[in-house]
Scaffold this motif. Structure first.
Motif, mmCIF file in Angstrom:
data_model
loop_
_atom_site.group_PDB
_atom_site.id
_atom_site.type_symbol
_atom_site.label_atom_id
_atom_site.label_comp_id
_atom_site.label_asym_id
_atom_site.label_seq_id
_atom_site.Cartn_x
_atom_site.Cartn_y
_atom_site.Cartn_z
ATOM 1 N N ARG A 279 -11.994 -16.368 -32.882
ATOM 2 C CA ARG A 279 -10.642 -16.480 -32.336
ATOM 3 C C ARG A 279 -10.286 -15.245 -31.490
ATOM 4 N NH1 ARG A 279 -6.117 -19.547 -33.868
ATOM 5 N NH2 ARG A 279 -4.479 -19.178 -32.320
ATOM 6 N N ILE A 280 -10.660 -14.070 -31.968
ATOM 7 C CA ILE A 280 -10.365 -12.836 -31.236
ATOM 8 C C ILE A 280 -11.084 -12.824 -29.890
ATOM 9 C CG2 ILE A 280 -10.612 -10.314 -31.242
ATOM 10 C CD1 ILE A 280 -10.470 -10.525 -34.360
ATOM 11 N N LEU A 284 -9.503 -12.639 -26.076
ATOM 12 C CA LEU A 284 -9.812 -11.566 -25.135
ATOM 13 C C LEU A 284 -10.430 -12.105 -23.847
ATOM 14 C CD1 LEU A 284 -11.264 -8.813 -27.527
ATOM 15 C CD2 LEU A 284 -8.962 -8.951 -26.564
ATOM 16 N N LEU A 285 -11.366 -13.028 -23.967
ATOM 17 C CA LEU A 285 -12.027 -13.576 -22.775
ATOM 18 C C LEU A 285 -11.071 -14.450 -21.965
ATOM 19 C CD1 LEU A 285 -15.490 -14.441 -24.348
ATOM 20 C CD2 LEU A 285 -14.996 -12.612 -22.721
ATOM 21 N N SER A 286 -10.257 -15.247 -22.658
ATOM 22 C CA SER A 286 -9.297 -16.093 -21.947
ATOM 23 C C SER A 286 -8.286 -15.244 -21.182
ATOM 24 C CB SER A 286 -8.568 -17.016 -22.936
ATOM 25 O OG SER A 286 -9.466 -17.921 -23.533
ATOM 26 N N LEU A 348 -2.689 -11.523 -28.384
ATOM 27 C CA LEU A 348 -3.136 -10.192 -28.785
ATOM 28 C C LEU A 348 -2.533 -9.780 -30.121
ATOM 29 C CD1 LEU A 348 -3.107 -8.264 -25.392
ATOM 30 C CD2 LEU A 348 -5.092 -9.062 -26.693
ATOM 31 N N TYR A 349 -1.300 -10.207 -30.374
ATOM 32 C CA TYR A 349 -0.665 -9.931 -31.666
ATOM 33 C C TYR A 349 -1.496 -10.549 -32.794
ATOM 34 C CZ TYR A 349 2.721 -10.494 -35.479
ATOM 35 O OH TYR A 349 3.343 -10.501 -36.700
ATOM 36 N N ILE A 350 -1.859 -11.802 -32.632
ATOM 37 C CA ILE A 350 -2.679 -12.483 -33.637
ATOM 38 C C ILE A 350 -4.051 -11.836 -33.746
ATOM 39 C CG2 ILE A 350 -3.909 -14.639 -34.108
ATOM 40 C CD1 ILE A 350 -1.441 -16.115 -33.010
ATOM 41 N N SER A 351 -4.644 -11.514 -32.592
ATOM 42 C CA SER A 351 -5.995 -10.957 -32.588
ATOM 43 C C SER A 351 -6.069 -9.632 -33.329
ATOM 44 C CB SER A 351 -6.484 -10.781 -31.145
ATOM 45 O OG SER A 351 -6.590 -12.031 -30.494
ATOM 46 N N PHE A 375 -10.650 -3.889 -23.430
ATOM 47 C CA PHE A 375 -10.263 -4.009 -24.839
ATOM 48 C C PHE A 375 -11.509 -3.822 -25.693
ATOM 49 C CE2 PHE A 375 -6.754 -6.081 -22.779
ATOM 50 C CZ PHE A 375 -5.668 -5.819 -23.605
ATOM 51 N N CYS A 376 -11.314 -3.268 -26.882
ATOM 52 C CA CYS A 376 -12.450 -3.007 -27.767
ATOM 53 C C CYS A 376 -12.173 -3.540 -29.160
ATOM 54 C CB CYS A 376 -12.740 -1.511 -27.819
ATOM 55 S SG CYS A 376 -14.174 -1.091 -28.842
ATOM 56 N N LEU A 377 -13.061 -4.418 -29.629
ATOM 57 C CA LEU A 377 -13.014 -4.931 -30.998
ATOM 58 C C LEU A 377 -14.091 -4.216 -31.796
ATOM 59 C CD1 LEU A 377 -12.280 -6.956 -33.270
ATOM 60 C CD2 LEU A 377 -13.910 -8.549 -32.219
ATOM 61 N N CYS A 378 -13.672 -3.518 -32.858
ATOM 62 C CA CYS A 378 -14.623 -2.808 -33.715
ATOM 63 C C CYS A 378 -14.711 -3.508 -35.064
ATOM 64 C CB CYS A 378 -14.192 -1.360 -33.913
ATOM 65 S SG CYS A 378 -14.222 -0.372 -32.406
ATOM 66 N N MET A 379 -15.941 -3.667 -35.544
ATOM 67 C CA MET A 379 -16.174 -4.317 -36.829
ATOM 68 C C MET A 379 -17.243 -3.560 -37.601
ATOM 69 S SD MET A 379 -16.102 -8.375 -35.869
ATOM 70 C CE MET A 379 -17.481 -8.240 -34.736
ATOM 71 N N ARG A 380 -17.321 -3.850 -38.878
ATOM 72 C CA ARG A 380 -18.348 -3.233 -39.714
ATOM 73 C C ARG A 380 -19.689 -3.893 -39.453
ATOM 74 N NH1 ARG A 380 -16.342 -3.944 -45.611
ATOM 75 N NH2 ARG A 380 -18.404 -3.096 -46.010
ATOM 76 N N ALA A 381 -20.698 -3.063 -39.220
ATOM 77 C CA ALA A 381 -22.047 -3.590 -39.018
ATOM 78 C C ALA A 381 -22.724 -3.820 -40.357
ATOM 79 C CB ALA A 381 -22.866 -2.616 -38.189
#
Length: 390
Positions: A279-280, A284-286, A348-351, A375-381
């Motif tokens: 969803r995020i 971002l792409l849209s 973006l609020y939801i994301s 924009f940068c999405l950070c996640m745990r690897a």
């Protein structure tokens, strides 16, 4: 004055000595807390002015009386007396030196809450003298009850709003489904060059956008109510990123644009919620495509550092005004209502909320008007796969 005349004798004030009983009395009587002193036998031997105001008993009435008979409710007296007996036998008291909240008894018979601290103060003639500092916390308790009631009201109101949003979403879904269904049927019956085909396609597109806004409203309400829980699991990141690019690519192609997703490490896994991540990335792409005034040029890159994966989505669009950059993740935030693409202003609020729910972050790391945003999405690897790639 004659130098031979003897100097007048200066008599010091009783308050000038630090060990003066008069000075001690002034200090005790001036204290904000009710100060009480008591011997090992439970009898009061000191009763400050604040204690008079707090408990209603005068010092003359209190001194010499058992403390338990004055301020301890009947149901607690035996426990109080047992504590004194235990202290005389062992020299220990579990409540000594701690701050307690308890019910106290006023001279007029009413009970009220106090915060009290009891400590050994001195040893006189071989017996311990205890000192207690007591605060009437009736006002604080009333404030706490009022706050708790207010919190409960807000929670009930939020639940009511969520229920209302759910109901409205349900009611709106039905007509949108009907519009979409009949439009698709009509399009299926028309020849490719039929004059009304373009109009029907616009209807279908607009119905789809309206449906997306309805779903955004529902998801935002659920996020605010805390009823959206992530399902964290390791999954291949490259698959999810490429699928997101594929979903948005047709919109970019219609405007002669491109979306590139290079340098995605094969075998890299992240520990996150797959649906949240999808969803995020869709949002971002849209946005990157929608906010590009000419042919969109969007780049997706993935970096691995330690145990963190960063997915950057960069565009060459209109950029975000500096004054609006701090509010870009707010609810219903839209920099330019008149020139913005259709949408709910919730993407973006939801994301960001979805990123945080899956123990990640989403940030705007740069934006220049007329040159684009990143924009940068950070996640745990997943640690094992990240170590292999590094």
């Amino acid at each position: 004055m004659d130098d031979n005349e003897p100097a007048a004798e200066i008599v010091p004030s009783p308050l000038s000595r630090l060990d003066s009983p008069d000075l001690l009395k002034v200090i005790v009587d001036s204290a904000l807390a009710g100060v009480v002193t008591m011997g090992e036998d439970g009898h009061v031997n000191g009763w400050g002015a604040s204690a008079e105001r707090t408990f209603g008993w005068t010092a003359a009435e209190a001194v010499g009386s058992r403390l338990s008979d004055l301020i301890v409710p009947a149901r607690y007296r035996e426990a109080h007396n047992e504590g004194l007996r235990r202290y005389r036998a062992t020299g220990e008291g579990p409540v000594l030196g701690t701050v307690m909240e308890m019910e106290a008894l006023h001279k007029d018979g009413r009970e009220f809450p106090v915060e009290i601290r009891i400590s050994p103060a001195a040893v006189v003639d071989g017996e311990t003298v205890f000192i207690a500092f007591a605060h009437d916390i009736t006002a604080r308790r009333e404030t706490e009850r009022a706050l708790a009631a207010r919190v409960a009201e807000i929670a009930a109101a939020e639940a009511s709003v969520e229920d209302y949003v759910r109901m409205m979403v349900h009611e709106m879904r039905q007509p949108l489904t009907v519009v979409t269904g009949y439009t698709e049927i009509l399009l299926g019956q028309l020849a490719p060059d039929a004059p009304s085909r373009a109009e029907l396609e616009v209807i279908l597109e607009q119905a789809g956008e309206a449906g997306g806004m309805v779903e955004d409203l529902l998801l935002a309400a659920r996020l605010e109510a805390g009823s959206v829980e992530p399902h964290l699991e390791p999954f291949q990141l490259a698959e999810v990123v490429r699928a997101a690019v594929a979903r948005v690519m047709p919109r970019a192609a219609l405007r002669r644009g491109t979306i590139t997703a290079a340098a995605i490490p094969e075998g890299l896994r992240v520990r996150a919620d797959r649906t949240f991540t999808r969803r995020i990335l869709d949002n971002l792409l849209s946005n990157a495509v929608a906010y590009s005034p000419s042919a969109p040029a969007v780049d997706v890159t993935v970096d691995v550092a330690e145990d963190e994966v960063s997915i950057k989505v960069a565009d060459q669009g209109r950029g975000i005004p500096r004054a609006f950059a701090e509010r870009v993740f707010d609810r219903f935030a839209r920099a330019d209502e008149h020139n913005s693409p259709p949408g709910s202003g919730l993407g973006l609020y939801i994301s960001r909320h979805l990123a945080e729910r899956q123990q990640g972050t989403l940030a705007l790391i740069s934006s220049v008007e007329g040159r684009g945003s990143i924009f940068c999405l950070c996640m745990r690897a997943d640690r094992e796969s990240a170590q292999r790639i590094r």
